[in-house]
Design a protein around this motif. Structure first.
Motif, PDB file in Angstrom:
ATOM      1  N   ALA A 172       0.819  -1.210   0.000  1.00  0.00           N
ATOM      2  CA  ALA A 172       0.000   0.000   0.000  1.00  0.00           C
ATOM      3  C   ALA A 172       0.857   1.266   0.000  1.00  0.00           C
ATOM      4  CB  ALA A 172      -0.931  -0.008   1.220  1.00  0.00           C
ATOM      5  N   ASP A 173       2.003   1.191   0.661  1.00  0.00           N
ATOM      6  CA  ASP A 173       2.884   2.366   0.750  1.00  0.00           C
ATOM      7  C   ASP A 173       3.723   2.580  -0.502  1.00  0.00           C
ATOM      8  OD1 ASP A 173       1.970   2.827   3.310  1.00  0.00           O
ATOM      9  OD2 ASP A 173       3.658   1.826   4.291  1.00  0.00           O
ATOM     10  N   ASN A 174       4.023   1.499  -1.248  1.00  0.00           N
ATOM     11  CA  ASN A 174       4.996   1.588  -2.331  1.00  0.00           C
ATOM     12  C   ASN A 174       4.453   1.285  -3.726  1.00  0.00           C
ATOM     13  OD1 ASN A 174       7.836   1.956  -0.955  1.00  0.00           O
ATOM     14  ND2 ASN A 174       6.717   0.482   0.293  1.00  0.00           N
ATOM     15  N   ASN A 175       3.231   0.773  -3.811  1.00  0.00           N
ATOM     16  CA  ASN A 175       2.633   0.444  -5.115  1.00  0.00           C
ATOM     17  C   ASN A 175       3.588  -0.328  -6.032  1.00  0.00           C
ATOM     18  OD1 ASN A 175       0.098   1.776  -4.636  1.00  0.00           O
ATOM     19  ND2 ASN A 175       1.161   3.719  -4.958  1.00  0.00           N
ATOM     20  N   PRO A 176       4.098  -1.474  -5.583  1.00  0.00           N
ATOM     21  CA  PRO A 176       5.010  -2.238  -6.434  1.00  0.00           C
ATOM     22  C   PRO A 176       4.284  -2.855  -7.619  1.00  0.00           C
ATOM     23  CG  PRO A 176       4.394  -3.536  -4.525  1.00  0.00           C
ATOM     24  CD  PRO A 176       3.811  -2.159  -4.316  1.00  0.00           C
ATOM     25  N   CYS A 177       5.038  -3.174  -8.676  1.00  0.00           N
ATOM     26  CA  CYS A 177       4.478  -3.965  -9.773  1.00  0.00           C
ATOM     27  C   CYS A 177       4.279  -5.397  -9.299  1.00  0.00           C
ATOM     28  CB  CYS A 177       5.418  -3.959 -10.977  1.00  0.00           C
ATOM     29  SG  CYS A 177       5.729  -2.333 -11.669  1.00  0.00           S
ATOM     30  N   PHE A 178       3.328  -6.079  -9.929  1.00  0.00           N
ATOM     31  CA  PHE A 178       3.000  -7.435  -9.492  1.00  0.00           C
ATOM     32  C   PHE A 178       2.939  -8.363 -10.701  1.00  0.00           C
ATOM     33  CE2 PHE A 178      -0.125 -10.775  -8.644  1.00  0.00           C
ATOM     34  CZ  PHE A 178       0.376 -11.326  -7.467  1.00  0.00           C
ATOM     35  N   ILE A 179       3.693  -9.460 -10.639  1.00  0.00           N
ATOM     36  CA  ILE A 179       3.685 -10.486 -11.686  1.00  0.00           C
ATOM     37  C   ILE A 179       3.276 -11.806 -11.050  1.00  0.00           C
ATOM     38  CG2 ILE A 179       5.069 -11.785 -13.356  1.00  0.00           C
ATOM     39  CD1 ILE A 179       6.993  -9.372 -13.428  1.00  0.00           C
ATOM     40  N   TRP A 180       2.248 -12.436 -11.594  1.00  0.00           N
ATOM     41  CA  TRP A 180       1.860 -13.778 -11.134  1.00  0.00           C
ATOM     42  C   TRP A 180       2.223 -14.770 -12.226  1.00  0.00           C
ATOM     43  CZ3 TRP A 180      -3.797 -15.911 -10.495  1.00  0.00           C
ATOM     44  CH2 TRP A 180      -3.744 -17.234 -10.032  1.00  0.00           C
ATOM     45  N   LEU A 181       3.163 -15.658 -11.910  1.00  0.00           N
ATOM     46  CA  LEU A 181       3.502 -16.759 -12.803  1.00  0.00           C
ATOM     47  C   LEU A 181       2.555 -17.915 -12.465  1.00  0.00           C
ATOM     48  CD1 LEU A 181       7.415 -16.670 -12.612  1.00  0.00           C
ATOM     49  CD2 LEU A 181       5.889 -15.394 -14.133  1.00  0.00           C
ATOM     50  N   ASP A 182       1.536 -18.082 -13.278  1.00  0.00           N
ATOM     51  CA  ASP A 182       0.457 -19.031 -12.988  1.00  0.00           C
ATOM     52  C   ASP A 182       0.761 -20.390 -13.612  1.00  0.00           C
ATOM     53  OD1 ASP A 182      -1.886 -20.344 -12.475  1.00  0.00           O
ATOM     54  OD2 ASP A 182      -3.180 -19.018 -13.643  1.00  0.00           O
ATOM     55  N   GLY A 183       1.016 -21.369 -12.763  1.00  0.00           N
ATOM     56  CA  GLY A 183       1.248 -22.728 -13.242  1.00  0.00           C
ATOM     57  C   GLY A 183       0.531 -23.754 -12.384  1.00  0.00           C
ATOM     58  N   ASP A 184      -0.570 -23.341 -11.773  1.00  0.00           N
ATOM     59  CA  ASP A 184      -1.259 -24.188 -10.803  1.00  0.00           C
ATOM     60  C   ASP A 184      -1.683 -25.539 -11.387  1.00  0.00           C
ATOM     61  OD1 ASP A 184      -0.974 -22.235  -8.951  1.00  0.00           O
ATOM     62  OD2 ASP A 184      -3.096 -21.709  -8.808  1.00  0.00           O
ATOM     63  N   ASP A 185      -1.569 -26.564 -10.555  1.00  0.00           N
ATOM     64  CA  ASP A 185      -2.114 -27.882 -10.870  1.00  0.00           C
ATOM     65  C   ASP A 185      -3.637 -27.763 -10.848  1.00  0.00           C
ATOM     66  OD1 ASP A 185      -3.005 -30.496 -10.940  1.00  0.00           O
ATOM     67  OD2 ASP A 185      -2.029 -31.090  -9.058  1.00  0.00           O
ATOM     68  N   PRO A 186      -4.341 -28.041 -11.966  1.00  0.00           N
ATOM     69  CA  PRO A 186      -5.800 -27.907 -11.990  1.00  0.00           C
ATOM     70  C   PRO A 186      -6.516 -28.774 -10.955  1.00  0.00           C
ATOM     71  CG  PRO A 186      -4.937 -28.106 -14.217  1.00  0.00           C
ATOM     72  CD  PRO A 186      -3.799 -28.392 -13.289  1.00  0.00           C
ATOM     73  N   ASP A 187      -5.852 -29.843 -10.505  1.00  0.00           N
ATOM     74  CA  ASP A 187      -6.452 -30.732  -9.507  1.00  0.00           C
ATOM     75  C   ASP A 187      -5.796 -30.582  -8.142  1.00  0.00           C
ATOM     76  OD1 ASP A 187      -8.178 -32.015 -11.449  1.00  0.00           O
ATOM     77  OD2 ASP A 187      -6.413 -33.072 -12.185  1.00  0.00           O
ATOM     78  N   GLY A 188      -4.987 -29.553  -7.978  1.00  0.00           N
ATOM     79  CA  GLY A 188      -4.145 -29.441  -6.793  1.00  0.00           C
ATOM     80  C   GLY A 188      -4.870 -29.236  -5.483  1.00  0.00           C
ATOM     81  N   LEU A 189      -6.077 -28.717  -5.519  1.00  0.00           N
ATOM     82  CA  LEU A 189      -6.821 -28.472  -4.278  1.00  0.00           C
ATOM     83  C   LEU A 189      -8.119 -29.267  -4.226  1.00  0.00           C
ATOM     84  CD1 LEU A 189      -6.353 -24.601  -3.849  1.00  0.00           C
ATOM     85  CD2 LEU A 189      -4.922 -26.450  -2.988  1.00  0.00           C
ATOM     86  N   ASN A 190      -8.159 -30.377  -4.949  1.00  0.00           N
ATOM     87  CA  ASN A 190      -9.382 -31.183  -4.988  1.00  0.00           C
ATOM     88  C   ASN A 190      -9.814 -31.689  -3.618  1.00  0.00           C
ATOM     89  OD1 ASN A 190      -9.853 -30.914  -7.687  1.00  0.00           O
ATOM     90  ND2 ASN A 190      -9.066 -32.925  -8.279  1.00  0.00           N
ATOM     91  N   ASP A 191      -8.849 -31.885  -2.720  1.00  0.00           N
ATOM     92  CA  ASP A 191      -9.156 -32.536  -1.448  1.00  0.00           C
ATOM     93  C   ASP A 191      -9.529 -31.577  -0.323  1.00  0.00           C
ATOM     94  OD1 ASP A 191      -8.654 -35.001  -2.595  1.00  0.00           O
ATOM     95  OD2 ASP A 191      -6.530 -34.994  -2.023  1.00  0.00           O
TER      96      ASP A 191
END
Length: 408
Positions: free
Chosen positions: A90-109
């Motif tokens: 909030a104080d510095n307004n940094p840039c944000f990069i999300w490298l999205d490689g999530d396992d599509p089934d990773g949170l099934n449980d």
């Protein structure tokens, strides 16, 4: 993989994705498996003058363990380090990069209702910091293949072959080529701009969606609220590309004005859980009934995240013949699958689409009709039968989409 293409992709993320300015901080959110590519991105950040690049690691495996074995009360605690990170942003307004490689089934449980409640509880503390950052920073989400994700998309290939194949598809969809990726994006942005400028010239007040799957949904629009596509600008005038790739022209509809039913055309992967063959019925703008062949409980949990999560925050047009759809594969990843076909989003609307939004507080803009929520969940509705007819302010009907593609 072609190392030149990998370098070109990283360069595109930094120069076009976040459009990094000298002496800015950069946060890169990543899975541990993506560390090698993240270091290439970080190198390009420093070459462009970044002040510091901070890796923000997360783990789906950790999330499964804590959701299974920790209590709702303990998981809802916002630790001092979590709060201080949000304060720093909030104080510095940094840039944000999300490298999205999530396992599509990773949170099934995990229990989707427990997960939703934890997010809801933590947002009570963190929302004030997030609101301070609204429209004040550059950000981008990009795809980077992991073994689990790649095997989901290409189950017959071995892990290494699947990763390489998926990376090829990602680079193709992202318009990456040796030496001219930035120029490719300039041309693409020009085409997208022509589309949204025409849509804005129509002064639309209503959209009617129909398809052979059974979709019959009418959505109200807010007078003067813009369509936008591709690049955006923060309040400091910095242009950036929130999504790489992107094919959509989008707007935020009017809260409380959606009537009818819409059928999804592709599965939705939400936080590592699959929702398939589903429909959503709307009355007075609110999702009041859902059906799903798989993942109904997960879909219902999305609608209960907060008061605004059961209302629409986005209407997006994407031609069925888009490059991503032409790959012929299902990515099991919203970033890519949403850019293969028209989609809607439940939850947060885009305050920066309101005319002269910088003159108003977010609270005022929400009162004008743009939905407020801490969630934003896209789901795909476009297929080769989708038709969209717009109604203008002077009550004329204009065909926007026919047979899944642009009608203009």
């Amino acid at each position: 993989m072609n190392n030149k293409l990998i370098e070109e992709y990283a360069k595109l993320i930094v120069e076009v994705g976040i459009n990094l300015q000298k002496d800015q901080y950069v946060f890169i959110q990543l899975l541990p498996e993506l560390e090698d590519f993240a270091t290439i991105v970080a190198k390009h950040c420093y070459l462009k003058g970044a002040k510091r690049v901070i890796f923000s690691y997360y783990s789906q495996k950790q999330m499964v363990v804590e959701q299974k074995y920790s209590t709702l009360e303990n998981l809802s605690i916002v630790t001092p380090i979590e709060e201080s990170i949000q304060q720093f942003k909030a104080d510095n307004n940094p840039c944000f990069i999300w490298l999205d490689g999530d396992d599509p089934d990773g949170l099934n449980d995990i229990d989707p209702n427990k997960y939703a409640k934890v997010r809801q509880n933590k947002m009570k503390i963190l929302k004030k910091y997030i609101d301070q950052c609204n429209n004040k920073y550059q950000w981008t989400i990009v795809g980077v293949p992991t073994k689990k994700w790649a095997k989901k998309v290409f189950p017959t290939l071995n892990e290494n072959e699947a990763v390489e194949k998926l990376f090829e598809k990602i680079l193709f969809a992202s318009r990456v080529s040796e030496n001219d990726s930035v120029e490719n994006w300039k041309k693409h942005q020009t085409d997208l701009q022509k589309r949204y400028e025409y849509l804005n010239s129509l002064n639309l007040v209503k959209l009617h969606y129909t398809s052979k799957k059974g979709t019959d949904l009418t959505i109200g629009l807010i007078e003067g609220v813009k369509f936008l596509a591709g690049s955006e600008k923060d309040l400091f005038g910095h242009e950036f590309q929130p999504n790489i790739p992107t094919e959509e022209c989008f707007t935020s509809p009017k809260k409380g004005e959606a009537e009818g039913i819409v059928y999804a055309s592709k599965p939705l992967v939400y936080n590592g859980q699959m929702i398939e063959d589903f429909s959503i019925k709307f009355e007075k703008g609110k999702a009041v009934e859902v059906k799903a062949k798989k993942g109904k409980e997960v879909l219902e949990s999305i609608l209960s995240l907060d008061e605004g999560s059961s209302y629409l925050g986005e209407c997006a047009f994407v031609p069925y013949n888009s490059p991503i759809n032409q790959t012929g594969i299902l990515f099991y990843n919203t970033l890519f699958d949403e850019n293969a076909a028209c989609h809607l989003a439940l939850g947060k609307g885009f305050t920066n689409l309101y005319p002269d939004y910088e003159k108003y507080s977010d609270e005022e803009i929400h009162k004008f009709g743009i939905n407020e929520s801490f969630s934003h969940v896209d789901f795909m509705i476009g297929d080769e039968t989708l038709s969209v007819v717009g109604t203008t302010k002077d009550n004329k009907e204009v065909v926007i989409f026919k047979d899944g593609n642009w009608a203009f």
